[in-house]
Design a protein around this motif. Structure first.
Motif, PDB file in Angstrom:
ATOM      1  N   SER A  18       0.830  -1.209   0.000  1.00  0.00           N
ATOM      2  CA  SER A  18       0.000   0.000   0.000  1.00  0.00           C
ATOM      3  C   SER A  18       0.861   1.255   0.000  1.00  0.00           C
ATOM      4  O   SER A  18       0.569   2.223  -0.715  1.00  0.00           O
ATOM      5  CB  SER A  18      -0.937   0.005   1.217  1.00  0.00           C
ATOM      6  OG  SER A  18      -1.925  -0.982   1.097  1.00  0.00           O
ATOM      7  N   ARG A  49      -5.526  -4.587  -5.060  1.00  0.00           N
ATOM      8  CA  ARG A  49      -5.861  -4.673  -3.639  1.00  0.00           C
ATOM      9  C   ARG A  49      -5.406  -3.419  -2.897  1.00  0.00           C
ATOM     10  O   ARG A  49      -6.129  -2.872  -2.049  1.00  0.00           O
ATOM     11  CB  ARG A  49      -5.192  -5.903  -3.018  1.00  0.00           C
ATOM     12  CG  ARG A  49      -5.877  -7.222  -3.326  1.00  0.00           C
ATOM     13  CD  ARG A  49      -5.384  -8.330  -2.403  1.00  0.00           C
ATOM     14  NE  ARG A  49      -3.935  -8.535  -2.512  1.00  0.00           N
ATOM     15  CZ  ARG A  49      -3.377  -9.397  -3.354  1.00  0.00           C
ATOM     16  NH1 ARG A  49      -4.140 -10.116  -4.193  1.00  0.00           N
ATOM     17  NH2 ARG A  49      -2.061  -9.538  -3.394  1.00  0.00           N
ATOM     18  N   ALA A  52      -7.662  -0.492  -3.627  1.00  0.00           N
ATOM     19  CA  ALA A  52      -8.939  -0.623  -2.912  1.00  0.00           C
ATOM     20  C   ALA A  52      -8.792  -0.190  -1.457  1.00  0.00           C
ATOM     21  O   ALA A  52      -9.653   0.519  -0.910  1.00  0.00           O
ATOM     22  CB  ALA A  52      -9.436  -2.064  -2.995  1.00  0.00           C
ATOM     23  N   GLU A  53      -7.705  -0.588  -0.813  1.00  0.00           N
ATOM     24  CA  GLU A  53      -7.480  -0.207   0.586  1.00  0.00           C
ATOM     25  C   GLU A  53      -7.249   1.303   0.716  1.00  0.00           C
ATOM     26  O   GLU A  53      -7.762   1.931   1.649  1.00  0.00           O
ATOM     27  CB  GLU A  53      -6.286  -0.975   1.141  1.00  0.00           C
ATOM     28  CG  GLU A  53      -6.543  -2.479   1.296  1.00  0.00           C
ATOM     29  CD  GLU A  53      -5.296  -3.236   1.728  1.00  0.00           C
ATOM     30  OE1 GLU A  53      -4.235  -2.592   1.869  1.00  0.00           O
ATOM     31  OE2 GLU A  53      -5.394  -4.463   1.910  1.00  0.00           O
ATOM     32  N   ARG A  55      -8.369   3.555  -1.344  1.00  0.00           N
ATOM     33  CA  ARG A  55      -9.648   4.189  -1.635  1.00  0.00           C
ATOM     34  C   ARG A  55     -10.528   4.196  -0.389  1.00  0.00           C
ATOM     35  O   ARG A  55     -11.160   5.203  -0.051  1.00  0.00           O
ATOM     36  CB  ARG A  55     -10.339   3.472  -2.796  1.00  0.00           C
ATOM     37  CG  ARG A  55     -11.594   4.190  -3.287  1.00  0.00           C
ATOM     38  CD  ARG A  55     -12.336   3.374  -4.313  1.00  0.00           C
ATOM     39  NE  ARG A  55     -11.568   3.190  -5.535  1.00  0.00           N
ATOM     40  CZ  ARG A  55     -11.088   2.021  -5.957  1.00  0.00           C
ATOM     41  NH1 ARG A  55     -11.278   0.916  -5.237  1.00  0.00           N
ATOM     42  NH2 ARG A  55     -10.423   1.940  -7.089  1.00  0.00           N
ATOM     43  N   ASP A  56     -10.558   3.068   0.323  1.00  0.00           N
ATOM     44  CA  ASP A  56     -11.354   2.985   1.552  1.00  0.00           C
ATOM     45  C   ASP A  56     -10.837   3.944   2.613  1.00  0.00           C
ATOM     46  O   ASP A  56     -11.612   4.461   3.429  1.00  0.00           O
ATOM     47  CB  ASP A  56     -11.324   1.560   2.105  1.00  0.00           C
ATOM     48  CG  ASP A  56     -12.091   0.573   1.218  1.00  0.00           C
ATOM     49  OD1 ASP A  56     -12.908   1.034   0.390  1.00  0.00           O
ATOM     50  OD2 ASP A  56     -11.855  -0.645   1.354  1.00  0.00           O
ATOM     51  N   ALA A  57      -9.510   4.184   2.606  1.00  0.00           N
ATOM     52  CA  ALA A  57      -8.908   5.099   3.581  1.00  0.00           C
ATOM     53  C   ALA A  57      -9.070   6.565   3.181  1.00  0.00           C
ATOM     54  O   ALA A  57      -8.693   7.466   3.938  1.00  0.00           O
ATOM     55  CB  ALA A  57      -7.426   4.774   3.748  1.00  0.00           C
ATOM     56  N   GLY A  58      -9.635   6.802   1.988  1.00  0.00           N
ATOM     57  CA  GLY A  58      -9.859   8.167   1.535  1.00  0.00           C
ATOM     58  C   GLY A  58      -8.648   8.853   0.948  1.00  0.00           C
ATOM     59  O   GLY A  58      -8.649  10.073   0.774  1.00  0.00           O
ATOM     60  N   ALA A  61      -8.691   8.214  -5.256  1.00  0.00           N
ATOM     61  CA  ALA A  61     -10.038   8.185  -5.833  1.00  0.00           C
ATOM     62  C   ALA A  61      -9.925   7.878  -7.312  1.00  0.00           C
ATOM     63  O   ALA A  61      -8.881   8.108  -7.943  1.00  0.00           O
ATOM     64  CB  ALA A  61     -10.747   9.517  -5.623  1.00  0.00           C
ATOM     65  N   ASP A  62     -11.004   7.341  -7.879  1.00  0.00           N
ATOM     66  CA  ASP A  62     -11.039   7.071  -9.314  1.00  0.00           C
ATOM     67  C   ASP A  62     -11.244   8.371 -10.068  1.00  0.00           C
ATOM     68  O   ASP A  62     -11.941   9.291  -9.612  1.00  0.00           O
ATOM     69  CB  ASP A  62     -12.171   6.102  -9.643  1.00  0.00           C
ATOM     70  CG  ASP A  62     -11.974   4.743  -8.999  1.00  0.00           C
ATOM     71  OD1 ASP A  62     -10.812   4.333  -8.855  1.00  0.00           O
ATOM     72  OD2 ASP A  62     -12.973   4.108  -8.628  1.00  0.00           O
TER      73      ASP A  62
END
Length: 398
Positions: A18, A49, A52-53, A55-58, A61-62
């Protein structure tokens, strides 16, 4: 060493991946998954992966795919969310306080400058608060604050031990006061140590691993980068060249005694080097040589006259440049930097002064560092504080 998918603990491996992907996104934003694979050496599943992690943490972004491609199958583009957090860099001077607010990409989104009031800490608090309000932010949005101040700062505690330019600052509870603004870390650093970081980050010596920044104004100090890292010395006093005495026996003002005792925390006297080449001395020499008429800004006037070719003014500039080169050479012979940046108020004198310094400096040193003027001017300290705050904020990243 590149991250890899070997037999490590899955949690540790995901964290390493990450961080690698986040670093790559920050450097290339926006970037495709394929770009991140190439930059990190990770497989597509590992990058996916990690994205995605993040993105979840802010933190990422796409990006709108249709805005990135005009034909064929859309690629997945990822951008770094620099707006996920903010840092504040502060420059505390004897007459003003400057605060800059920047996002996690280092883009300054707001700044504020205020005169230094009688209650110094309140002035610093108010300047930070107004800069945050200007950016429509609160202390909760801040990931780190770094404050630059003149003098010797104890790195572990953040205590200002000696503050020659601002005697009342020594031993004030600066950290305790500013920690009421934000729950995030607050750090204090010598202002010239921050200025050299600023110049290395976005100024006259971007990326340099061997650098000396000399602030030349009423006070004189140096910031030092060795092997890519700031050098502060054992007690945080490295670079205090304003107190270097290589002028005994020269004409001009007698050098001031060095006040080295810690008990002299209210010291406001100038050092020998500051006496020999400071702004007041330049004005005194100019008046003595009748190089200019009385002026509210005598220093600027004498350099302007020198630029126009006035013989008396040129003689004053040459004399000051010779003194400055004498003191600077002592530092350069020890450190042997690749680059030397001159900043502070006297740097506004420009190429006329720089050329004279270079002429007097070369015979006194054994190597030939690049000698340039500051690109950042009066913003160097605040921008260096932003850079230092960003470095600290990175510890919060996955």
């Amino acid at each position: 060493m590149q991250p890899h998918e070997s037999a490590r603990g899955p949690h540790v491996l995901r964290q390493i991946n990450s961080r690698a992907v986040l670093r790559a996104v920050r450097e290339r934003s926006p970037a495709r998954v394929a770009d991140l694979m190439q930059a990190t050496g990770l497989s597509r599943p590992a990058v996916t992966r990690a994205v995605a992690e993040l993105r979840d943490a802010g933190l990422v972004a796409d990006v709108d795919e249709t805005a990135q491609v005009s034909m064929g199958r859309p690629a997945q583009w990822i951008r770094f969310r620099a707006e996920a957090g903010y840092v504040v860099g502060v420059d505390v001077g004897s007459h003003k306080v400057v605060a800059m607010v920047a996002d996690l990409a280092g883009t300054v989104v707001a700044s504020r400058q205020m005169a230094t009031g009688e209650r110094l800490l309140q002035s610093v608090r108010d300047t930070i608060a107004e800069a945050l309000a200007k950016a429509d932010l609160t202390g909760e949005d801040v990931w780190a604050i770094v404050v630059g101040t003149p003098g010797i700062v104890e790195e572990s505690s953040g205590e200002v031990l000696l503050a020659p330019g601002i005697p009342g600052l020594a031993h004030l509870p600066v950290l305790d006061e500013l920690r009421t603004i934000t729950p995030s870390p607050v750090l204090i650093e010598n202002d010239i140590n921050l200025a050299v970081l600023g110049e290395r980050w976005c100024g006259a010596a971007v990326g340099s691993d061997s650098l000396v920044f000399v602030h030349w104004g009423v006070r004189i100090g140096a910031g030092i980068i060795i092997d890519g890292k700031p050098y502060r010395g054992a007690n945080g006093a490295a670079g205090e060249i304003g107190f270097v005495d290589v002028f005994s026996g020269l004409d001009g003002p007698d050098p001031a005694p060095l006040l080295g005792a810690r008990a002299a925390n209210a010291v406001s006297e100038k050092g020998a080097f500051e006496h020999a080449v400071g702004a007041q001395t330049i004005a005194d020499l100019a008046h003595a040589a009748e190089a200019l008429a009385p002026s509210p800004d005598a220093v600027a006037a004498v350099f302007a006259a020198a630029t126009e070719g006035d013989p008396a003014a040129l003689e004053v500039v040459d004399r000051i440049a010779a003194r400055f080169a004498r003191g600077l050479a002592a530092l350069l012979l020890i450190l042997d930097p690749r680059e030397v940046i001159i900043g502070g108020g006297l740097s506004r004198a420009g190429e006329t002064l720089l050329a004279a310094i270079d002429r007097h400096l070369r015979p006194r040193i054994l190597t030939s560092p690049r000698l340039v003027l500051s690109d950042l001017g009066s913003d160097a300290v605040a921008l260096g504080a932003v850079r230092r705050a960003l470095d600290h904020a990175e510890q919060r990243l996955p």
